[in-house]
Design a protein around this motif. Structure first.
Motif, PDB file in Angstrom:
ATOM      1  N   LEU A 206       0.829  -1.305  -0.192  1.00  0.00           N
ATOM      2  CA  LEU A 206      -0.102  -0.085   0.130  1.00  0.00           C
ATOM      3  C   LEU A 206       0.972   1.241   0.202  1.00  0.00           C
ATOM      4  N   ARG A 207       0.418   2.197  -0.628  1.00  0.00           N
ATOM      5  CA  ARG A 207       1.107   3.541  -0.744  1.00  0.00           C
ATOM      6  C   ARG A 207       0.079   4.789  -0.815  1.00  0.00           C
ATOM      7  N   TRP A 208       0.832   6.005  -0.538  1.00  0.00           N
ATOM      8  CA  TRP A 208      -0.238   7.019  -0.480  1.00  0.00           C
ATOM      9  C   TRP A 208       0.639   8.418  -0.719  1.00  0.00           C
ATOM     10  N   PRO A 209       0.408   9.505  -1.425  1.00  0.00           N
ATOM     11  CA  PRO A 209      -1.326   9.321  -2.140  1.00  0.00           C
ATOM     12  C   PRO A 209      -1.306   8.862  -3.502  1.00  0.00           C
ATOM     13  N   VAL A 210      -2.280   8.289  -3.710  1.00  0.00           N
ATOM     14  CA  VAL A 210      -2.509   7.663  -5.028  1.00  0.00           C
ATOM     15  C   VAL A 210      -3.880   8.126  -5.549  1.00  0.00           C
ATOM     16  N   ASP A 211      -4.091   8.288  -6.574  1.00  0.00           N
ATOM     17  CA  ASP A 211      -5.359   9.043  -7.041  1.00  0.00           C
ATOM     18  C   ASP A 211      -6.434   8.383  -7.522  1.00  0.00           C
ATOM     19  N   SER A 212      -5.927   6.913  -8.300  1.00  0.00           N
ATOM     20  CA  SER A 212      -6.792   6.181  -8.788  1.00  0.00           C
ATOM     21  C   SER A 212      -6.517   4.864  -8.865  1.00  0.00           C
ATOM     22  N   PRO A 213      -7.638   3.772  -8.792  1.00  0.00           N
ATOM     23  CA  PRO A 213      -7.112   2.500  -8.874  1.00  0.00           C
ATOM     24  C   PRO A 213      -6.449   2.027 -10.166  1.00  0.00           C
ATOM     25  N   ALA A 214      -6.496   2.737 -11.243  1.00  0.00           N
ATOM     26  CA  ALA A 214      -5.493   2.555 -12.366  1.00  0.00           C
ATOM     27  C   ALA A 214      -3.951   2.752 -12.089  1.00  0.00           C
ATOM     28  N   GLU A 215      -3.657   3.949 -11.298  1.00  0.00           N
ATOM     29  CA  GLU A 215      -2.439   4.174 -10.973  1.00  0.00           C
ATOM     30  C   GLU A 215      -1.787   2.816 -10.030  1.00  0.00           C
ATOM     31  N   SER A 216      -2.753   2.628  -9.137  1.00  0.00           N
ATOM     32  CA  SER A 216      -2.128   1.462  -8.366  1.00  0.00           C
ATOM     33  C   SER A 216      -2.091   0.027  -9.143  1.00  0.00           C
ATOM     34  N   ALA A 217      -2.862  -0.158 -10.092  1.00  0.00           N
ATOM     35  CA  ALA A 217      -2.609  -1.398 -11.031  1.00  0.00           C
ATOM     36  C   ALA A 217      -1.610  -1.127 -11.728  1.00  0.00           C
ATOM     37  N   LEU A 218      -1.262   0.048 -12.385  1.00  0.00           N
ATOM     38  CA  LEU A 218      -0.066   0.247 -13.163  1.00  0.00           C
ATOM     39  C   LEU A 218       1.280  -0.049 -12.276  1.00  0.00           C
ATOM     40  N   ARG A 219       1.324   0.470 -10.937  1.00  0.00           N
ATOM     41  CA  ARG A 219       2.439   0.124 -10.082  1.00  0.00           C
ATOM     42  C   ARG A 219       2.599  -1.299 -10.095  1.00  0.00           C
ATOM     43  N   LEU A 220       1.417  -1.938  -9.768  1.00  0.00           N
ATOM     44  CA  LEU A 220       1.601  -3.402  -9.576  1.00  0.00           C
ATOM     45  C   LEU A 220       2.204  -4.261 -10.819  1.00  0.00           C
ATOM     46  N   ARG A 221       1.717  -3.709 -12.124  1.00  0.00           N
ATOM     47  CA  ARG A 221       2.469  -4.184 -13.335  1.00  0.00           C
ATOM     48  C   ARG A 221       3.832  -3.955 -13.366  1.00  0.00           C
ATOM     49  N   ILE A 222       4.331  -3.011 -12.819  1.00  0.00           N
ATOM     50  CA  ILE A 222       5.748  -2.431 -12.788  1.00  0.00           C
ATOM     51  C   ILE A 222       6.669  -3.522 -12.006  1.00  0.00           C
ATOM     52  N   ARG A 223       5.975  -3.585 -10.826  1.00  0.00           N
ATOM     53  CA  ARG A 223       6.537  -4.289  -9.923  1.00  0.00           C
ATOM     54  C   ARG A 223       6.567  -5.821 -10.153  1.00  0.00           C
ATOM     55  N   GLU A 224       5.654  -6.293 -10.675  1.00  0.00           N
ATOM     56  CA  GLU A 224       5.501  -7.962 -11.160  1.00  0.00           C
ATOM     57  C   GLU A 224       6.509  -8.120 -12.338  1.00  0.00           C
ATOM     58  N   ALA A 225       6.954  -6.981 -12.960  1.00  0.00           N
ATOM     59  CA  ALA A 225       7.680  -7.440 -14.162  1.00  0.00           C
ATOM     60  C   ALA A 225       9.265  -7.308 -13.746  1.00  0.00           C
ATOM     61  N   GLY A 226       9.427  -7.098 -12.425  1.00  0.00           N
ATOM     62  CA  GLY A 226      10.846  -7.253 -11.898  1.00  0.00           C
ATOM     63  C   GLY A 226      11.379  -5.745 -11.951  1.00  0.00           C
ATOM     64  N   LEU A 227      10.800  -4.648 -12.266  1.00  0.00           N
ATOM     65  CA  LEU A 227      11.433  -3.446 -12.198  1.00  0.00           C
ATOM     66  C   LEU A 227      11.296  -2.778 -10.922  1.00  0.00           C
ATOM     67  N   PRO A 228      12.079  -1.673 -10.600  1.00  0.00           N
ATOM     68  CA  PRO A 228      12.198  -1.356  -9.241  1.00  0.00           C
ATOM     69  C   PRO A 228      10.821  -0.642  -9.047  1.00  0.00           C
ATOM     70  N   ASP A 229      10.157  -0.494  -7.875  1.00  0.00           N
ATOM     71  CA  ASP A 229       9.238   0.277  -7.370  1.00  0.00           C
ATOM     72  C   ASP A 229       9.247   1.634  -7.758  1.00  0.00           C
ATOM     73  N   PRO A 230       8.305   2.245  -8.462  1.00  0.00           N
ATOM     74  CA  PRO A 230       8.390   3.621  -8.440  1.00  0.00           C
ATOM     75  C   PRO A 230       7.880   4.309  -7.240  1.00  0.00           C
ATOM     76  N   GLN A 231       8.294   5.504  -7.405  1.00  0.00           N
ATOM     77  CA  GLN A 231       7.677   6.576  -6.233  1.00  0.00           C
ATOM     78  C   GLN A 231       6.379   6.974  -6.514  1.00  0.00           C
ATOM     79  N   VAL A 232       5.294   6.957  -5.685  1.00  0.00           N
ATOM     80  CA  VAL A 232       4.052   7.634  -6.003  1.00  0.00           C
ATOM     81  C   VAL A 232       4.042   9.071  -5.873  1.00  0.00           C
ATOM     82  N   ASN A 233       3.156   9.724  -6.532  1.00  0.00           N
ATOM     83  CA  ASN A 233       3.310  11.217  -6.296  1.00  0.00           C
ATOM     84  C   ASN A 233       4.472  11.673  -6.440  1.00  0.00           C
ATOM     85  N   CYS A 234       5.131  11.419  -7.335  1.00  0.00           N
ATOM     86  CA  CYS A 234       6.640  12.099  -7.453  1.00  0.00           C
ATOM     87  C   CYS A 234       6.907  13.433  -7.893  1.00  0.00           C
ATOM     88  N   PRO A 235       7.623  14.211  -7.041  1.00  0.00           N
ATOM     89  CA  PRO A 235       7.590  15.586  -7.217  1.00  0.00           C
ATOM     90  C   PRO A 235       8.737  15.950  -8.172  1.00  0.00           C
TER      91      PRO A 235
END
Length: 311
Positions: A206-235
């Motif tokens: 779980l992460r925050w702040p996240v604005d939509s279920p689609a952003e959560s889903a995209l983050r999981l796709r990235i993680r499942e591909a073995g890529l580094p976890d991205p930062q949410v709401n990246c400044p």
């Protein structure tokens, strides 16, 4: 009382039949068409008909709720404004049954149109939401585990920790529905119930702040591909102010923007806003990758582009 005489003694959203009779209606009068039934033995205030919203359907059940009962699971999540799977995906009819939880040793409420379940005493915390007894956001999230997909459970947890978007353009959010500490505490209370494995798998993601279920889903796709976890709401610092990409990698100066439907249906003003925003990020030395719903369904191309950008 004449059958055609309006019954004017409603001072609640719904009343038991016995209460209506005690207020002067005959047994025949309560069978009239202007005495709508929400459920067996409950007459709804005609001014509320039809029961077109979930809140009204819940209010119509208040006369039969006991102190040990509260609205829970999907019903509670919808009352809190959380995005849920489509009804068709759940394999249930429309409208969904009302979820009600009862604390033991009281027996679960048995009634048509109600999906009842029980929990151990002092397992859940009950909040009052517009006068309705509703399980807390943290308890609601715990009780959805095992009933929604892993991806949806993570997205719901992100929304609970983030709060809900009030206005899409201005960036205003409601306060978080719960804290991470509250979610962990609720999970401890529910550790012997259905969904314990699902909760254990979702909670660390779980992460925050996240604005939509689609952003959560995209983050999981990235993680499942073995890529580094991205930062949410990246400044991203641009021209003396800070923009926030949906996801990003500050070390690599790679930003990821999820383009939901409103980006394509928002007209010229939305399109101009998006273009200027992305140009500012690029001018600040960032590479901007854009993803859409198609990339969630078939993520291979997007993941390949992201992998190349990170290299």
């Amino acid at each position: 009382m004449n059958r055609r005489t309006p019954f004017t003694h409603f001072d609640a959203d719904a009343l038991r039949v016995s209460e209506v009779i005690s207020r002067g209606a005959s047994k025949g009068r309560v069978q009239a068409k202007d005495m709508p039934r929400a459920s067996h033995g409950i007459i709804v205030n005609p001014s509320l008909m039809p029961l077109h919203s979930l809140e009204l359907r819940c209010r119509a059940l208040l006369p039969v709720l006991r102190p040990t009962d509260a609205f829970s699971r999907f019903t509670a999540a919808e009352l809190y404004g959380l995005a849920l799977p489509r009804k068709r995906a759940l394999g249930v009819r429309d409208p969904l049954p009302i979820d009600i939880v009862t604390e033991l040793p009281a027996r679960a409420l048995r009634r048509a149109g109600v999906a009842s379940h029980s929990v151990r005493a002092q397992t859940v915390e009950v909040h009052r939401l517009a006068g309705l007894p509703v399980t807390s956001p943290a308890d609601t999230w715990c009780m959805l585990a095992g009933r929604v997909s892993h991806e949806r459970l993570v997205a719901l947890g992100d929304a609970v920790l983030t709060g809900l978007r009030i206005d899409r353009g201005g960036g205003q959010r409601s306060p978080p529905l719960a804290t991470l500490a509250e979610l962990y505490a609720a999970c401890a209370q529910h550790e012997r119930s259905v969904g314990s494995v699902a909760r254990a798998a979702a909670l660390p993601l779980l992460r925050w702040p996240v604005d939509s279920p689609a952003e959560s889903a995209l983050r999981l796709r990235i993680r499942e591909a073995g890529l580094p976890d991205p930062q949410v709401n990246c400044p991203i610092e641009v021209e003396g102010r800070t923009l926030h990409a949906d996801l990003g990698y500050p070390t690599f100066r790679v930003a990821i923007e999820y383009e939901g439907r409103y980006h394509f249906t928002g007209g010229e003003e939305q399109a101009r806003f998006d273009v200027e925003r992305h140009e500012l990020m690029i001018a600040a030395g960032w590479r901007v990758l854009r993803a859409t719903a198609r990339d969630l369904r078939s993520p291979e191309s997007f993941l390949r582009r992201l992998s190349e950008a990170l290299r």
